[in-house]
Scaffold this active site. Structure first.
Site, short mmCIF file in Angstrom:
data_model
loop_
_atom_site.label_atom_id
_atom_site.label_comp_id
_atom_site.label_asym_id
_atom_site.label_seq_id
_atom_site.Cartn_x
_atom_site.Cartn_y
_atom_site.Cartn_z
N GLU A 11 -1.57 5.28 -4.77
CA GLU A 11 -2.97 4.55 -4.52
C GLU A 11 -3.75 5.49 -3.89
O GLU A 11 -5.05 5.71 -4.26
CB GLU A 11 -2.37 3.49 -3.63
CG GLU A 11 -3.57 2.44 -3.19
CD GLU A 11 -3.20 1.46 -2.13
OE1 GLU A 11 -2.18 1.52 -1.63
OE2 GLU A 11 -4.36 0.46 -1.86
N SER A 58 0.53 -1.16 -0.03
CA SER A 58 0.02 0.10 -0.12
C SER A 58 0.82 1.32 -0.02
O SER A 58 1.90 1.20 0.36
CB SER A 58 -0.90 0.00 1.28
OG SER A 58 -2.01 0.64 1.17
N GLN A 82 -0.12 4.60 7.20
CA GLN A 82 0.10 3.78 6.09
C GLN A 82 1.18 2.75 6.40
O GLN A 82 1.14 1.79 5.88
CB GLN A 82 0.45 4.70 4.85
CG GLN A 82 0.29 4.00 3.46
CD GLN A 82 -0.94 3.47 2.98
OE1 GLN A 82 -1.91 4.08 3.67
NE2 GLN A 82 -0.98 2.64 2.41
#
Lengths: 421, 421
Positions: B319, B229, B251
């Site tokens: 993303e 990610s 994250q």
């Protein structure tokens, strides 16, 4: 054609292009060399594979002009008319960005953005495929792609077919390069002097092109890896025997591995088609290919009822489906899986291959169960948009943090709570 | 965090899950065995990998009821509310079949059909992922998929997490099987006793799941193979230092290979963030993972101007993108590539991960250049429809035949001409 009375077992013989180990190694090696030595490597491969030492890869405006002079003016008009039909159809596929607004100030949305750049591969060899140029370029254009690049292997004189150049020019492609095979795919994916890399590569090609596309996938996007083409005709005795047979044969001439399949509830009709296919094959120019295709992959499935025939069609999930029955329109709603559906006597598959306006790049090998025809969707992507309001945030923050902790993600919870301080 | 003054070179460190040769061989072997010995093989692998000998793979209604009793009722409400938000958002993505009719009687159209069946993989292990259940199942449901199957590996007691069962039940999934890893993917793709095959497999998983999905792709469809990610935060000095730092860290806790990246035109802000990140790391429970991720993949790109910062964001094609600048909404139109865009101070990424309604399955590794968030598009496919009229056919038949001959496809031309006899 092999006649099969259907009980349970129906299938299109699948064959996927995985190539031999040698072919895969060759392709990997070409890609490696093009990435390392760029244009120099590409020029060398073009000499080796296409038999020509080019001075420049880029097609010049003089070459385009020469192509127009070479072409039959009537054919230019046909290409223009086909392009216009394809444009009209694909314009209906446009999607728009949208948003939903909430009373509390929050806005959620979906933003549509065209891909920045796309490369189109057009095969060379003995045939020329202007229709593929139209079918791949027009949806990209309507999607809003700014940079559309075309690549195609040159002949031994260093030229591309006039029809391909005219088709490209008609749809406004400015960047056309004389390069084919895996070296073309590598050039598009990673760039060489004079060719900037693209974000997606589409278009048909031979085994080396297919393997190269598979190899670069992930670094750039690709369209589907197309398998051999298939047609399924669903017909009853109301259909014209000569027309059904001719449609089956038109599919068979593509490739020895093409599948031509009839599904019918009438055994006597099945026998008539088998005989007519035999008769029509006799004087086809690509007779050798057609015969092999029909022998190996041609099938006639005879069912007890029309309902059963429709079930068989859905099992097959064909690339092309023609429905030539007494009430063909009524059957449309019962077709679950098919790339393109041609309804009634005058919707012969070549109508769609060249002219009607629908796309001829379609899911093969039964992938119509989950894939769609090439469309402007292939040349756009979406981003979701979240504009969360302070009111919404304060109301829901504790729930979001609790959800994150339920999944064991403490830093996610704290990102929320930092805003409550 | 490593601070980089931007000139030209920016990138998210890409890492794609290709696995080791041993892992690939293991996966191929598992798939082969499941195809050959079916349930027997699956039971044996479940014993071997999950440490439990199951009597039945199917989750019973008693187990669902027990899961509801086990869950905190407040969390059930949160899951229900999140599901409702996800439903509202994805309902906006609905597309409809359309047709265009012509004066001459021709009808062209595009028919939308849901996939018949979909399998959702939910990872097991130490954590539980009810949010993944919602994010994968709800779009499939709205698309109209009739059969939605869920698979997830059981723990050593042969159980699935209560939160996962509750989430599945809330979205109406009836078929839930306790099976994980490559054996689950093989079961979904090819079927075993008690589990009929599906047409598409979605959902996140470990390396064995990713490799197995790659392996079965073509026989069934799969969603993207997700990479680690990433988040990119675009911020100026108007942003809150503690909030930006917390978002970057959220994250980083996913995976050692996650990327947390700040892009800012302010060097002093960059230094403040670097210091705050260091401070906040100290007491995070997943500190080890976070530290490795930040050390290896964390970056702060300092640009000269906001324009340059926006360019960097587009290069990165992240993303997740958070925009925390003075006028964040005005920047939206300039973002070319991002999976999800979070605008303003209260649109922290976890808001979208869990609750707002947008999908959290997003294109990683820079593939936002050409890919989209998971949506109902992933659970429907299109068929083109051609109903060509006799009038249109007679008018255009000679052009279609000529186009076919231009490409050297004589049998195509004859299929048209058979209808003119």
């Amino acid at each position: 054609m092999k006649l099969v009375k259907v009980a349970n077992q129906v299938s299109i013989k699948r064959s996927v292009e995985v190539g031999t180990k040698e072919q895969r190694d060759t392709v990997k090696n070409i890609i490696k060399n093009v990435r390392a030595r760029k244009q120099e490597a590409v020029m060398a491969y073009t000499k080796q594979f296409d038999g020509v030492l080019l001075e420049s890869l880029l097609v010049s405006s003089q070459e385009i002009e020469a192509a127009y002079r070479e072409m039959d003016p009537n054919m230019i008009t046909v290409i223009q008319e086909a392009a216009q039909n394809i444009r009209s159809y694909h314009e209906q596929q446009r999607q728009t960005s949208w948003m939903m607004t909430e009373q509390n100030g929050t806005i959620l949305g979906q933003k549509i953005t065209p891909l920045s750049s796309v490369g189109i591969y057009i095969p060379g060899g003995t045939a020329s495929y202007p229709s593929s140029v139209l079918m791949n370029a027009i949806p990209a254009q309507i999607a809003g792609v700014r940079r559309i690049v075309m690549v195609s292997p040159p002949d031994q004189n260093g030229k591309l077919p006039a029809s391909v150049l005219v088709a490209a020019s008609e749809v406004g492609i400015k960047e056309i390069y004389k390069v084919g095979g895996a070296q073309a795919i590598a050039s598009l994916a990673y760039g060489i002097e004079g060719i900037k890399p693209v974000d997606k590569i589409v278009g048909p090609g031979n085994i080396f092109v297919a393997l190269a596309k598979r190899e670069v996938f992930g670094d750039v996007d690709i369209d589907m890896i197309a398998g051999p083409s298939e047609i399924v005709v669903l017909a009853d005795e109301s259909a014209q025997v000569n027309e059904v047979a001719a449609d089956l044969l038109s599919q068979a001439e593509h490739d020895e591995r093409s599948s031509s399949i009839l599904v019918t509830p009438s055994e006597s009709f099945a026998h008539k088609i088998a005989a007519e296919v035999k008769k029509q094959i006799a004087d086809l120019p690509r007779k050798d290919i057609v015969e092999k295709s029909i022998r190996n992959f041609g099938r006639i499935y005879v069912t007890r009822t029309m309902d059963e025939a429709i079930e068989v069609v859905n099992e097959l999930a064909p690339e092309h489906l023609e429905i030539m029955t007494e009430q063909p329109v009524e059957i449309l709603g019962r077709i679950k899986h098919a790339g393109a559906i041609f309804i009634g006597r005058f919707s012969s598959e070549p109508v769609g291959d060249y002219f009607a306006g629908t796309n001829h790049v379609l899911p093969t090998n039964g992938t119509a169960r989950f894939s769609s025809p090439l469309s402007i969707d292939d040349f756009q992507k979406k981003s979701s948009v979240v504009i969360y309001s302070e009111v919404a945030f304060r109301k829901h923050a504790h729930k979001i943090a609790a959800f994150a902790r339920l999944e064991g993600l403490e830093a996610h919870a704290r990102a929320i709570e930092e805003r409550m301080k």
